[in-house]
Design a protein around this motif. Structure first.
Motif, short mmCIF file in Angstrom:
data_model
loop_
_atom_site.label_atom_id
_atom_site.label_comp_id
_atom_site.label_asym_id
_atom_site.label_seq_id
_atom_site.Cartn_x
_atom_site.Cartn_y
_atom_site.Cartn_z
N HIS A 104 -7.18 -16.03 -8.59
CA HIS A 104 -7.54 -15.10 -9.66
C HIS A 104 -6.25 -14.41 -10.10
CE1 HIS A 104 -10.94 -13.22 -11.72
NE2 HIS A 104 -10.31 -12.06 -11.64
N PHE A 105 -6.24 -13.91 -11.32
CA PHE A 105 -5.05 -13.24 -11.84
C PHE A 105 -5.41 -11.87 -12.39
CE2 PHE A 105 -4.38 -17.80 -12.28
CZ PHE A 105 -3.17 -17.95 -11.61
N ARG A 106 -4.44 -10.95 -12.32
CA ARG A 106 -4.64 -9.64 -12.93
C ARG A 106 -3.30 -9.08 -13.37
NH1 ARG A 106 -6.16 -5.94 -7.63
NH2 ARG A 106 -4.03 -5.77 -6.82
N ALA A 107 -3.37 -8.11 -14.28
CA ALA A 107 -2.21 -7.33 -14.67
C ALA A 107 -2.57 -5.88 -14.44
CB ALA A 107 -1.84 -7.57 -16.12
N ASP A 108 -1.75 -5.21 -13.66
CA ASP A 108 -1.92 -3.79 -13.34
C ASP A 108 -0.85 -3.06 -14.14
OD1 ASP A 108 -1.92 -1.24 -12.17
OD2 ASP A 108 -2.49 -2.04 -10.22
N ALA A 123 3.89 -3.47 -16.47
CA ALA A 123 2.74 -4.19 -15.94
C ALA A 123 3.23 -5.17 -14.89
CB ALA A 123 1.99 -4.93 -17.05
N ARG A 124 2.46 -5.29 -13.84
CA ARG A 124 2.74 -6.27 -12.80
C ARG A 124 1.67 -7.35 -12.87
NH1 ARG A 124 6.77 -5.28 -9.52
NH2 ARG A 124 7.72 -3.25 -9.68
N ALA A 125 2.08 -8.58 -13.13
CA ALA A 125 1.15 -9.71 -13.11
C ALA A 125 1.04 -10.15 -11.65
CB ALA A 125 1.66 -10.84 -13.98
N GLN A 126 -0.19 -10.25 -11.20
CA GLN A 126 -0.44 -10.55 -9.78
C GLN A 126 -1.42 -11.71 -9.65
OE1 GLN A 126 -1.88 -6.60 -8.81
NE2 GLN A 126 0.12 -6.02 -7.99
N ALA A 127 -1.25 -12.47 -8.58
CA ALA A 127 -2.14 -13.59 -8.27
C ALA A 127 -2.78 -13.35 -6.91
CB ALA A 127 -1.34 -14.89 -8.25
N LEU A 128 -4.08 -13.60 -6.84
CA LEU A 128 -4.82 -13.46 -5.58
C LEU A 128 -4.63 -14.74 -4.77
CD1 LEU A 128 -6.78 -11.82 -3.83
CD2 LEU A 128 -8.66 -12.94 -5.08
N GLN A 129 -4.09 -14.59 -3.57
CA GLN A 129 -3.80 -15.72 -2.72
C GLN A 129 -4.98 -16.03 -1.80
OE1 GLN A 129 -0.92 -17.36 -3.45
NE2 GLN A 129 -0.83 -15.76 -5.02
N ASP A 130 -4.94 -17.19 -1.14
CA ASP A 130 -6.03 -17.61 -0.25
C ASP A 130 -6.25 -16.64 0.90
OD1 ASP A 130 -6.67 -19.84 -1.75
OD2 ASP A 130 -5.32 -21.16 -0.64
N ASP A 131 -5.22 -15.90 1.29
CA ASP A 131 -5.36 -14.94 2.39
C ASP A 131 -5.94 -13.60 1.94
OD1 ASP A 131 -3.23 -13.77 1.05
OD2 ASP A 131 -1.81 -13.96 2.71
N GLY A 132 -6.31 -13.50 0.64
CA GLY A 132 -6.90 -12.27 0.12
C GLY A 132 -5.90 -11.25 -0.37
N GLN A 133 -4.62 -11.56 -0.31
CA GLN A 133 -3.57 -10.64 -0.75
C GLN A 133 -3.19 -10.91 -2.20
OE1 GLN A 133 -2.18 -8.16 1.33
NE2 GLN A 133 -3.96 -8.79 2.53
N TRP A 134 -2.93 -9.81 -2.93
CA TRP A 134 -2.41 -9.93 -4.30
C TRP A 134 -0.88 -9.96 -4.22
CZ3 TRP A 134 -5.30 -10.75 -8.54
CH2 TRP A 134 -6.67 -10.47 -8.48
#
Length: 151
Positions: A104-108, A123-134
């Motif tokens: 999943h992706f988000r921008a904070d 803004a920080r573009a972030q990706a949700l990794q398989d371990d649950g960490q952004w």
């Protein structure tokens, strides 16, 4: 529906105003971007990965990342505008630090300095990794200009 944090107190007119502005952005809807958090000076937008939005190596295309970050940053700035005012981006820089890969992706996005005419945003573009960490994979720094109604 947009989530509003309890501190500061919820501002339903702010959320409604931003939702209405967001609804006037068909391009971001085409990309599947959703407005998920609104508070004064801070906005989060999210999107699910879509194969048609990737580049040749399978990562989220830089143009999509830039759109996600720019839109979130603009809406963060918009939270501090007077009703009836609007804004547009006048300048930005994006550092792509890693491929945009994740579940999943988000921008904070947060306002760094709000002025009467120009607002500086990050803004920080972030990706949700398989371990649950952004994880941050891109950083956006931009300037928005306030557009006031004529008359």
């Amino acid at each position: 529906m947009v989530a509003l944090l309890a501190d500061p107190p919820p501002d339903p007119p702010l959320a409604s105003r931003l939702e209405a502005a967001f609804a006037r952005q068909p391009f971001v809807a085409l990309l599947g971007i959703r407005l998920t958090l609104v508070e004064p000076g801070h906005v989060v937008m999210e999107m699910a990965p879509q194969p048609q939005l990737t580049q040749q190596l399978g990562a989220l295309h830089a143009g999509v990342t830039t759109t996600l970050a720019d839109t979130a940053a603009g809406f963060a700035a918009m939270t501090l505008l007077d009703e009836g005012d609007d804004l547009v981006s006048v300048e930005f820089k994006v550092n792509l630090m890693a491929p945009g890969r994740g579940r999943h992706f988000r921008a904070d996005a947060r306002v760094l300095k709000a002025g009467r005419t120009l607002t500086t945003v990050e803004a920080r573009a972030q990706a949700l990794q398989d371990d649950g960490q952004w994880t941050d994979y891109a950083v956006f720094l931009g300037t928005m200009i306030t557009v006031r109604p004529r008359g």
